[in-house]
Scaffold this motif. Structure first.
Motif, PDB file in Angstrom:
ATOM      1  N   LEU A 125      20.662  57.223  53.036  1.00  0.00           N
ATOM      2  CA  LEU A 125      21.681  56.202  52.828  1.00  0.00           C
ATOM      3  C   LEU A 125      21.570  55.523  51.463  1.00  0.00           C
ATOM      4  CD1 LEU A 125      21.591  54.464  56.327  1.00  0.00           C
ATOM      5  CD2 LEU A 125      23.343  56.026  55.452  1.00  0.00           C
TER       6      LEU A 125
ATOM      7  N   ASP B 145      19.185  53.414  50.625  1.00  0.00           N
ATOM      8  CA  ASP B 145      18.709  52.058  50.882  1.00  0.00           C
ATOM      9  C   ASP B 145      17.306  51.906  50.300  1.00  0.00           C
ATOM     10  OD1 ASP B 145      19.105  49.527  51.884  1.00  0.00           O
ATOM     11  OD2 ASP B 145      18.506  50.019  53.923  1.00  0.00           O
TER      12      ASP B 145
ATOM     13  N   ARG C 246      20.734  47.724  53.996  1.00  0.00           N
ATOM     14  CA  ARG C 246      21.444  48.283  55.159  1.00  0.00           C
ATOM     15  C   ARG C 246      20.604  48.244  56.428  1.00  0.00           C
ATOM     16  NH1 ARG C 246      24.878  53.303  52.681  1.00  0.00           N
ATOM     17  NH2 ARG C 246      26.200  51.953  51.435  1.00  0.00           N
TER      18      ARG C 246
ATOM     19  N   TRP D   1      27.309  47.415  54.852  1.00  0.00           N
ATOM     20  CA  TRP D   1      28.256  48.482  55.148  1.00  0.00           C
ATOM     21  C   TRP D   1      29.657  48.165  54.653  1.00  0.00           C
ATOM     22  CZ3 TRP D   1      25.905  52.750  56.666  1.00  0.00           C
ATOM     23  CH2 TRP D   1      24.639  52.623  57.218  1.00  0.00           C
ATOM     24  N   GLU D   2      29.853  47.028  54.029  1.00  0.00           N
ATOM     25  CA  GLU D   2      31.199  46.635  53.582  1.00  0.00           C
ATOM     26  C   GLU D   2      31.525  47.229  52.248  1.00  0.00           C
ATOM     27  OE1 GLU D   2      31.063  42.405  53.766  1.00  0.00           O
ATOM     28  OE2 GLU D   2      31.233  42.410  55.921  1.00  0.00           O
TER      29      GLU D   2
END
Length: 54
Positions: free
Chosen positions: A28, A30, A37, A53-54
């Motif tokens: 991801l 991250d 996240r 996640w936006e």
């Protein structure tokens, strides 16, 4: 809880969940030192952050 999920009791040395989270963070993108996240909640587990996640 681990016994219910995997059928074995926790021996204190099983790091399979930590490894899975580490791999997921890598996929991801991250950063493990400053995750945005997947948050680590000490003595509890992991938490998905809605703002990541936006």
């Amino acid at each position: 809880m681990l016994k219910e999920m995997r059928g074995v009791s926790y021996d204190g040395l099983d790091r399979s969940i930590d490894v899975a989270i580490s791999r997921l963070r890598k996929k991801l993108g991250d950063n493990p030192s400053e995750p945005f996240r997947i948050k680590t909640v000490r003595n509890r587990g992991y938490l998905f952050s809605l703002s990541g996640w936006e």
